[in-house]
Design a protein around this motif. Structure first.
Motif, mmCIF file in Angstrom:
data_model
loop_
_atom_site.group_PDB
_atom_site.id
_atom_site.type_symbol
_atom_site.label_atom_id
_atom_site.label_comp_id
_atom_site.label_asym_id
_atom_site.label_seq_id
_atom_site.Cartn_x
_atom_site.Cartn_y
_atom_site.Cartn_z
ATOM 1 N N MET B 1 0.833 -1.210 0.000
ATOM 2 C CA MET B 1 0.000 0.000 0.000
ATOM 3 C C MET B 1 0.871 1.264 0.000
ATOM 4 N N ILE B 2 1.757 1.330 0.993
ATOM 5 C CA ILE B 2 2.683 2.465 1.047
ATOM 6 C C ILE B 2 4.098 1.922 1.031
ATOM 7 N N GLU B 3 4.913 2.464 0.147
ATOM 8 C CA GLU B 3 6.282 1.989 0.080
ATOM 9 C C GLU B 3 7.251 3.161 0.110
ATOM 10 N N PHE B 4 8.249 3.056 0.978
ATOM 11 C CA PHE B 4 9.341 4.040 1.035
ATOM 12 C C PHE B 4 10.603 3.316 0.594
ATOM 13 N N ASN B 5 11.286 3.902 -0.375
ATOM 14 C CA ASN B 5 12.525 3.297 -0.833
ATOM 15 C C ASN B 5 13.662 4.302 -0.625
ATOM 16 N N LYS B 6 14.502 4.030 0.381
ATOM 17 C CA LYS B 6 15.642 4.900 0.723
ATOM 18 C C LYS B 6 15.268 6.373 0.704
ATOM 19 N N VAL B 7 14.240 6.718 1.478
ATOM 20 C CA VAL B 7 13.735 8.088 1.472
ATOM 21 C C VAL B 7 14.483 8.947 2.491
ATOM 22 N N SER B 8 14.960 10.093 2.044
ATOM 23 C CA SER B 8 15.533 11.071 2.965
ATOM 24 C C SER B 8 14.781 12.375 2.820
ATOM 25 N N TYR B 9 14.670 13.088 3.932
ATOM 26 C CA TYR B 9 14.098 14.423 3.867
ATOM 27 C C TYR B 9 14.832 15.324 4.833
ATOM 28 N N VAL B 19 14.482 12.648 8.063
ATOM 29 C CA VAL B 19 14.245 11.249 7.719
ATOM 30 C C VAL B 19 15.457 10.829 6.897
ATOM 31 N N ASP B 20 16.018 9.688 7.256
ATOM 32 C CA ASP B 20 17.338 9.350 6.738
ATOM 33 C C ASP B 20 17.348 7.960 6.087
ATOM 34 N N GLU B 21 17.379 7.933 4.761
ATOM 35 C CA GLU B 21 17.435 6.685 4.000
ATOM 36 C C GLU B 21 16.472 5.628 4.532
ATOM 37 N N LEU B 22 15.242 6.051 4.690
ATOM 38 C CA LEU B 22 14.239 5.166 5.284
ATOM 39 C C LEU B 22 13.575 4.294 4.215
ATOM 40 N N SER B 23 13.563 2.994 4.469
ATOM 41 C CA SER B 23 12.816 2.084 3.610
ATOM 42 C C SER B 23 11.779 1.376 4.463
ATOM 43 N N LEU B 24 10.555 1.368 4.011
ATOM 44 C CA LEU B 24 9.534 0.616 4.746
ATOM 45 C C LEU B 24 8.387 0.265 3.816
ATOM 46 N N PHE B 25 7.601 -0.701 4.261
ATOM 47 C CA PHE B 25 6.491 -1.169 3.457
ATOM 48 C C PHE B 25 5.283 -1.390 4.362
ATOM 49 N N ILE B 26 4.175 -0.786 4.001
ATOM 50 C CA ILE B 26 2.947 -0.967 4.780
ATOM 51 C C ILE B 26 1.922 -1.658 3.892
ATOM 52 N N GLU B 27 1.402 -2.762 4.375
ATOM 53 C CA GLU B 27 0.466 -3.544 3.555
ATOM 54 C C GLU B 27 -0.926 -2.948 3.584
ATOM 55 N N GLN B 28 -1.702 -3.352 2.580
ATOM 56 C CA GLN B 28 -3.086 -2.919 2.533
ATOM 57 C C GLN B 28 -3.831 -3.467 3.757
ATOM 58 N N ASN B 29 -4.673 -2.637 4.358
ATOM 59 C CA ASN B 29 -5.487 -3.003 5.526
ATOM 60 C C ASN B 29 -4.687 -3.250 6.799
ATOM 61 N N LEU B 52 2.387 16.005 1.614
ATOM 62 C CA LEU B 52 2.550 17.354 2.160
ATOM 63 C C LEU B 52 4.010 17.755 2.030
ATOM 64 N N LEU B 53 4.897 16.759 2.018
ATOM 65 C CA LEU B 53 6.313 16.981 1.733
ATOM 66 C C LEU B 53 6.714 16.032 0.608
ATOM 67 N N LEU B 54 7.672 16.448 -0.188
ATOM 68 C CA LEU B 54 8.231 15.561 -1.207
ATOM 69 C C LEU B 54 9.645 15.191 -0.769
ATOM 70 N N PRO B 55 10.041 13.912 -0.959
ATOM 71 C CA PRO B 55 11.355 13.498 -0.462
ATOM 72 C C PRO B 55 12.505 14.278 -1.109
ATOM 73 N N THR B 56 13.550 14.529 -0.332
ATOM 74 C CA THR B 56 14.768 15.135 -0.869
ATOM 75 C C THR B 56 15.489 14.091 -1.726
ATOM 76 N N GLU B 57 15.473 12.855 -1.232
ATOM 77 C CA GLU B 57 16.049 11.735 -1.981
ATOM 78 C C GLU B 57 15.167 10.505 -1.814
ATOM 79 N N GLY B 58 15.248 9.573 -2.726
ATOM 80 C CA GLY B 58 14.503 8.325 -2.620
ATOM 81 C C GLY B 58 13.089 8.454 -3.161
#
Lengths: 288, 275
Positions: B1-9, B19-29, B52-58
């Motif tokens: 559902m929501i996926e973060f791939n090496k996100v920094s802000y 937020v520092d090189e964050l990777s995470l995955f949230i499943e539906q429901n 509301l924010l766009l990642p600086t990286e990732g």
């Protein structure tokens, strides 16, 4: 400074269609050096009562005595000196920080009260130490600080006028567990080391149990219960009737007494010590 | 559902990444509790989830749609957000108007609006208050109305950004019960941000943030095992877990680690009847 309420009534907008009686015949006494906690719902009259303590409101009838100062229905010109002696830290005090630097924010009170500014400045390092802030924050903008630090700045701004009574309205609201613990232990140390009278308004029943020595329960403008926190919390049902709970550890103790007949009491033990007590009571029961 | 791939802000280049090189995955429901001390980056993560924010990286993506300047408006329709202070979220003069506000903004036809507002208010059990002024409600009721406003838009994800912080204990309970109730009647992904671990205990999974990174992820029971480590990063396990850990050290072992008082008392009752 002793605080005494005698038959205090307060009505907002009296003699109008919007008239609302917020306090009904309140009589109470807070001794010098007490740590008193006020609990009650939003709308129970807590804030109205607090606003009598430093003369923001005056009773519609009855008397409030704070040390030598008497607050009645009549106007009293000495109110500024009362406000110096009774410091109030409002809810979310960081919303009221507005100066460019922390120093100017802390010194706002002394300036407002016409205190000797040199003397007040001289006291800054001591006050900062009391609230646990490093001196290098003085030249920083308050808005660069963390939530917990901003709250300390607000407390410092009250302490610098050297009050005898410190009133805190939900001082830990919105803080994380660490920030909350730090603020509660700061209040404890002001109570013990500076012998200040503390008046705490909170929804955290655990904090009332752990820190206060007097609890006052308000409901619909009336003072419905008062006493030592452990005693007050014994009346779980009565508190439930007015929509308040008791601390979780006391709930657990009550349930274990009722459901399992375990002879456990609360004596200010930590959660893990309480766990130990329960384990021992269980083992003793098993060997019967 | 929501996926973060090496996100920094980063809010400010001189200050490092929130937020520092964050990777995470949230499943539906899934019901996720996102926890961490103040300043750990959890609210920044929330803002990255709904554009509301766009990642600086990732890269961030929501139900397969990558977040970018071209898509953030669509993503916001998918991800609704309930904020800390219910007072700041009200614009309408009645509860009903207020819930309709978001739909009005999106240009929904009136008939559809009326239908959606009614059903959203029923879902949070606030329909009876539809004609009242929002400022006369209790804190918990206000948050329920704020939730209805979001439900009406029918997002796939609802983020609660410290939505319980300003509520009294009854209001907190009311909020958690409302979410539990919603999950029974409809499918939705919940991201619940808090620093109160006893509230996090209601979630399917807890993600612990520290210094902009994912510090741990697991079921509440698994996470609460790390009492000392959590306390080092400024968090506190629920009281019941602390009490149980004291019991455990003194020879009381229960089948499963209790998360709530009822679980503890029920298991103790079973245990003592066997003794």
């Amino acid at each position: 400074m002793e605080i005494v309420f005698e038959n205090v009534d307060f009505t907002y907008q009296p003699n109008s269609p919007f008239s609302h009686q917020a306090l009904k015949n309140i009589s109470l006494r807070i001794k010098h050096g007490d740590y008193a906690a006020f609990i009650g719902h939003t709308g129970s009259g807590k804030s109205t009562l607090l606003q009598h303590l430093n003369g923001i409101l005056r009773p519609t009838s009855g008397t409030v005595r704070i040390g030598d100062f008497e607050l009645t229905t009549k106007k009293n010109n000495a109110i500024k000196s009362l406000r110096r002696k009774v410091g109030v830290v409002f809810q979310y005090p960081e919303h009221q920080l507005f100066e460019e630097t922390v120093e100017r924010d802390i010194l706002f009170g002394p300036k407002n009260f016409g205190m000797d500014m040199e003397e007040a400045k001289h006291k800054l390092p001591v006050i900062l130490e009391e609230v646990g802030l490093p001196t290098d924050v003085l030249q920083r903008s308050p808005f660069e600080l963390s939530g917990g630090q901003m709250r300390r700045v607000a407390i410092a701004g009250v302490l610098i006028t050297d009050p005898n009574v410190l009133i805190l309205d939900e001082p830990t609201a919105g803080l994380d567990p660490r920030g909350r613990k730090q603020i509660m232990s700061l209040i404890d140390s002001l109570h013990k080391k500076k012998r200040m009278t503390i008046i705490l308004v909170t929804h955290h029943m655990e904090d009332v149990l752990r820190h206060a020595n007097q609890a006052f329960v308000l409901s619909e403008g009336e003072l419905v219960m008062q006493g030592e926190p452990v005693e007050v919390f014994q009346e779980e049902e009565r508190l439930q009737d007015i929509g308040l709970g008791i601390p979780e550890e006391l709930q657990l103790i009550n349930q274990l007494q009722q459901a399992l007949g375990l002879p456990i009491t609360y004596h200010h033990q930590s959660p893990s010590e309480l766990g130990k007590d329960i384990a021992q009571a269980l083992h003793a029961g098993g060997n019967r | 559902m929501i996926e973060f791939n090496k996100v920094s802000y980063s809010y400010d280049k001189n200050r490092g990444n929130a937020v520092d090189e964050l990777s995470l995955f949230i499943e539906q429901n899934e019901w996720i509790a996102l926890i961490g001390h103040n300043g750990s980056g959890k609210s920044t993560v929330a803002k990255l989830m709904n554009g509301l924010l766009l990642p600086t990286e990732g890269n961030v993506s929501v139900s397969g749609l990558p977040l970018s300047e071209d898509t953030y408006w669509d993503i916001r329709k998918k991800v609704g957000m309930v904020f800390q202070n219910p007072e700041n979220q009200f614009v309408g003069t009645t509860v009903m108007d207020d819930v309709a506000f978001g739909l009005e903004n999106l240009g929904f036809p009136r008939e559809e609006m009326v239908k959606r507002v009614a059903s959203a208010l029923k879902e949070v059990d606030m329909y009876a208050f539809k004609d009242q002024a929002p400022n006369r409600l209790s804190g918990g009721q206000k948050q329920r109305v704020a939730i209805a406003g979001i439900l009406a838009i029918m997002p796939e994800v609802i983020i609660f950004d410290e939505a319980s912080t300003m509520l009294d204990p009854n209001g907190k309970k009311e909020l958690l019960e409302t979410i539990k109730g919603l999950r029974k009647i409809k499918k939705m992904t919940i991201v619940y941000i808090t620093h109160d671990l006893s509230e996090a205990a209601y979630a399917d999974r807890i993600i612990v943030m520290n210094e902009g990174k994912q510090w741990m992820s697991g079921k509440p029971r698994e996470v609460f095992q790390y009492r000392d480590e959590l306390s080092e990063i400024g968090l506190e396990i629920p009281l019941i877990s602390s009490i149980y850990s004291g019991m455990n050290k003194h020879g009381v072992k229960l089948e499963k680690e209790p998360l709530h008082m009822k679980e503890l008392v029920d298991q103790l009752w079973k245990l003592s009847s066997k003794m």
